[in-house]
Structure formats: structure tokens, C-alpha cells
Design an enzyme around this catalytic site. Structure first.
Site, PDB file in Angstrom:
ATOM      1  N   LYS A  50      -2.624  -2.004  -3.010  1.00 42.54           N
ATOM      2  CA  LYS A  50      -3.640  -1.115  -2.416  1.00 42.54           C
ATOM      3  C   LYS A  50      -3.206   0.305  -2.737  1.00 42.54           C
ATOM      4  CE  LYS A  50      -5.974   0.008   1.927  1.00 42.54           C
ATOM      5  NZ  LYS A  50      -6.620  -0.544   3.117  1.00 42.54           N
ATOM      6  N   GLU A  91       0.837  -1.210   0.000  1.00 46.52           N
ATOM      7  CA  GLU A  91       0.000   0.000   0.000  1.00 46.52           C
ATOM      8  C   GLU A  91       0.872   1.261   0.000  1.00 46.52           C
ATOM      9  OE1 GLU A  91      -2.366   0.596   3.541  1.00 46.52           O
ATOM     10  OE2 GLU A  91      -3.580   2.158   2.613  1.00 46.52           O
TER      11      GLU A  91
HETATM   12  C1  5MM Z   1      -5.252   5.040   8.718  1.00 45.09           C
HETATM   13  O1  5MM Z   1      -5.647   3.714   9.027  1.00 45.09           O
HETATM   14  C2  5MM Z   1      -4.718   2.651   8.914  1.00 45.09           C
HETATM   15  C3  5MM Z   1      -3.374   2.970   9.480  1.00 45.09           C
HETATM   16  O2  5MM Z   1      -3.505   3.078  10.840  1.00 45.09           O
HETATM   17  P1  5MM Z   1      -2.196   3.272  11.746  1.00 45.09           P
HETATM   18  O3  5MM Z   1      -1.549   4.533  11.239  1.00 45.09           O
HETATM   19  O4  5MM Z   1      -2.777   3.430  13.086  1.00 45.09           O
HETATM   20  O5  5MM Z   1      -1.338   2.092  11.613  1.00 45.09           O
HETATM   21  C4  5MM Z   1      -4.471   2.223   7.469  1.00 45.09           C
HETATM   22  O6  5MM Z   1      -3.777   1.020   7.401  1.00 45.09           O
HETATM   23  C5  5MM Z   1      -5.753   2.083   6.742  1.00 45.09           C
HETATM   24  O7  5MM Z   1      -6.300   0.838   7.016  1.00 45.09           O
HETATM   25  C6  5MM Z   1      -5.561   2.180   5.250  1.00 45.09           C
HETATM   26  O8  5MM Z   1      -4.623   3.162   4.941  1.00 45.09           O
HETATM   27  C7  5MM Z   1      -6.859   2.522   4.535  1.00 45.09           C
HETATM   28  O9  5MM Z   1      -7.632   3.390   5.316  1.00 45.09           O
HETATM   29  P2  5MM Z   1      -8.562   4.512   4.675  1.00 45.09           P
HETATM   30  O10 5MM Z   1      -9.203   5.148   5.866  1.00 45.09           O
HETATM   31  O11 5MM Z   1      -7.641   5.420   3.934  1.00 45.09           O
HETATM   32  O12 5MM Z   1      -9.538   3.806   3.754  1.00 45.09           O
END
Ligand code: 5MM
Length: 333
Positions: A215, A173
């Protein structure tokens, strides 16, 4: 078909997507604070229980990305979450990166390679079948630097290699953040370059593309830019960069929501899928949203037990309409 290919294929089943429920406790606290929900391990468990026990979610979700803590937590009825999800036909996955560290003056690079092989084998033992690693690419004055994109890509490719070695399907990602006042055109340029550098590194590391998911961010103007683009323009640009930069052998592509509103994330996915179909894009495309699926659900729940059924209805509606968008069949009516 080997096990990794089979898992990748199941994650990308038509009309389904992946829920990202992998927020670390610190990120989850920010979400809870908005509603005054107590930041305790048990409240995090209750929140995930609400999501995972929602009726019928297996019709719309192929997989759920968990955080390490959740992998070891149990449902109210005493079943470990990974086991519970697998029993519902939803593949449990795990986020394995360990956030970021400073890189140069004002950039960051994701860490987590130290001891990763050992952690991966433990996660596999606990029931995870796929993994995720997120790199953060920020567009600003003179950023992202070529060095930062390359170092993130190198680490991400090494993670993907180790993940496949442990029998777990990796999701790479490289998130290009929505934050900033950059233009739509600048975002397209940065996403295109990030994909190129990422797949060069993936190739160099010898990662099997047919057992790898990407991703990605959509191509969007910066949140503070004031620029407006239609879902059709977003779809054209997003599909253009993907077709130019993602090898056709990659098992599939899932989108992050990145701070878009739930409605924007669903409408844009719908247009992207329709555009990709029209251009005969070689990979399945679907969602892997966190905030765009969870935010309205948490607003309905607010940490109050009596609101659980109502919140689950909201969640079911959000995932069913986003799953419809993943087939290009969403309509706002
Ligand atoms: C931002 O949320 C997740 C990361 O959290 P941490 O910074 O606490 O590790 C992140 O992995 C999230 O699952 C993905 O980026 C996709 O989230 P969004 O909200 O962008 O769909």
C-alpha cells in the site's frame, strides 16, 4: 494456488478495491468532531454499519480493513461484522499496528510487534483474512533519516512474516506523508528509497512476495509547497518509482489517498492505471482509500439517522467511480 495466494488474488480482483475503515477511536474522533457526532462506541458501530450495509458495495469492494474494535461489533440485526462482510463476498481484514513511538529527535517508528503472533491468531479466529501495518515517513529538514526508514522497514517485514505464518495476507504500508513543503522531485526520491529499503527488508525476512500487497503513497509535491503537477505527471513519476522498486512477484499494489481530495485521488488513480497499462506493469493496481472515500459520506450523514440513505448513495457513487478509475475508465462527466 495456496490459501494466501488465493486471498491476495481475490483482494486484487479487476475493477474492485479495498476500503480502509481502520481508524482507531482517536483518529475517528477527529472525523466525528468536525460534525459534532458523539464519540461513542455505538456511534462508531453505527458509522461502520452505514458503510458496510450500503447496497451493491460488493460490486466495487473486494475487502475492507477494520479496526480491532469493529471486528467484534455487530450489525443492527445481530451479525458480527466480519461474518456479515464475508457473507456479502467482501473479505474482512484488520489493521494490526499499534501506532508510532518516538524515534530519535523528531521522527517516529511504528510499533506493535510485541505479542503480535498471539493477536494474529486471535484475529484469524475472529474471521480476518488479511492484515495491514502502516509506517509513517515524514519529509522535512534532514528527514527521513536512513535509520528511521530502515527500522520501520525491519519491523514491517517482521510483521509481514508473522502475518503469513498466521495464514493472513499482509499489506505493508510505508506511507510517505503529503504534509510539508517538499518538491515533487524530493517526494519521488523519498518514495523510491523507501520502497527499496522496504523490499530489501521483506526479502531478508523471507516473506512470500506472491502473498503480499504493497500500500503506497503516490508521488506528489508537498501540500504546502505551492507546486502543481498534472495527473499525468503524477502518474509518470509514480509508475516510474514502482517499476524501479517493487519486485514483479508482489501480488499487487494499492494506493492510499493521504489527504488528497476525493476528486484528485480518483483522477490520479485513473491516470496511474492507464500509464501502468501502457508500460505493461506486472502487478494489478487499485485503491485502498480511507478519507477520499469516507469524507463526503460522513458529511452527508453527520450522525443523523434520517440521512443514512442519502449518505449511502454518496458512498456508492464514490466507490463506483473509484472502482472505474482502478480500470482506467473513470470520466468526470
Ligand atoms: C489515517 O487513517 C488510518 C490510520 O488511522 P490511525 O492513525 O488512527 O491508526 C490509516 O490506516 C488509513 O487507513 C490509511 O493510511 C489510508 O488512509 P487514507 O485516508 O490516507 O486513504
Amino acid at each position: 494456488m495456496n490459501t494466501l495466494q488465493n486471498t491476495a488474488k481475490t483482494l486484487l480482483a479487476s475493477g474492485k478495491g479495498i476500503l480502509a475503515a481502520d481508524e482507531s477511536p482517536s483518529t475517528n474522533k477527529k472525523r466525528f468532531d468536525k460534525y459534532g457526532i458523539p464519540d461513542t462506541e455505538d456511534m462508531r458501530r453505527k458509522w461502520r454499519e452505514l458503510l458496510f450495509t450500503t447496497p451493491d458495495i460488493e460490486k466495487y469492494l473486494s475487502g475492507i480493513i477494520l479496526y480491532e474494535e469493529t471486528l467484534g461489533q455487530e450489525t443492527d440485526s445481530g451479525m458480527l461484522f466480519p461474518e456479515f462482510l464475508a457473507g456479502r463476498g467482501i473479505i474482512p481484514g484488520i489493521k494490526v499496528d499499534q501506532k508510532t513511538e518516538a524515534f530519535g529527535k523528531d521522527e517516529e517508528v511504528t510499533k506493535g510487534l510485541d505479542g503480535l503472533a498471539e493477536r494474529l491468531s486471535e484475529y484469524a479466529h475472529m474471521g480476518a483474512q488479511f492484515t495491514k501495518w502502516r509506517a509513517v515517513i515524514r519529509i522535512g529538514e534532514g528527514t527521513p533519516s536512513a535509520e528511521c526508514v530502515a527500522e520501520n522497514a525491519r519491523r514491517m517485514a517482521e510483521y509481514a512474516r508473522l502475518s503469513q505464518q498466521a495464514g493472513l495476507v499482509p499489506i505493508v504500508e510505508p506511507e510517505v506523508l503529503l504534509d510539508g513543503n517538499h518538491s515533487f522531485a524530493r517526494c519521488e526520491e523519498v518514495v523510491a528509497n523507501t520502497l527499496k529499503v522496504t523490499f530489501d527488508a521483506v526479502h531478508k525476512a523471507g516473506v512470500a512476495l506472491d502473498s503480499l500487497l504493497l500500500k503506497t503513497s503516490m508521488v506528489l509535491p508537498g501540500k504546502e509547497s505551492g507546486e502543481k503537477r498534472s495527473p499525468q505527471e503524477v502518474a509518470e513519476a509514480t509508475v516510474r518509482v514502482l517499476m524501479a522498486g517493487v519486485p514483479k512477484e508482489v501480488a499487487g499494489i494499492v494506493f492510499l489517498s493521504g489527504g488528497q481530495t476525493p476528486q484528485e485521488a480518483t483522477e490520479r488513480l485513473n491516470e496511474i492505471v492507464k500509464t501502468a497499462q501502457a508500460k505493461s506493469a506486472p502487478w494489478p493496481l487499485t485503491f485502498s482509500y480511507s478519507r477520499a472515500l469516507q469524507d463526503p459520506v460522513m458529511a452527508a450523514w453527520q450522525g443523523i439517522e434520517e440521512n443514512t440513505a442519502k449518505a449511502q448513495e454518496v458512498f456508492k457513487r464514490r466507490i463506483s467511480e473509484t472502482a472505474a478509475a482502478s480500470r482506467g475508465e473513470f470520466s468526470a462527466e
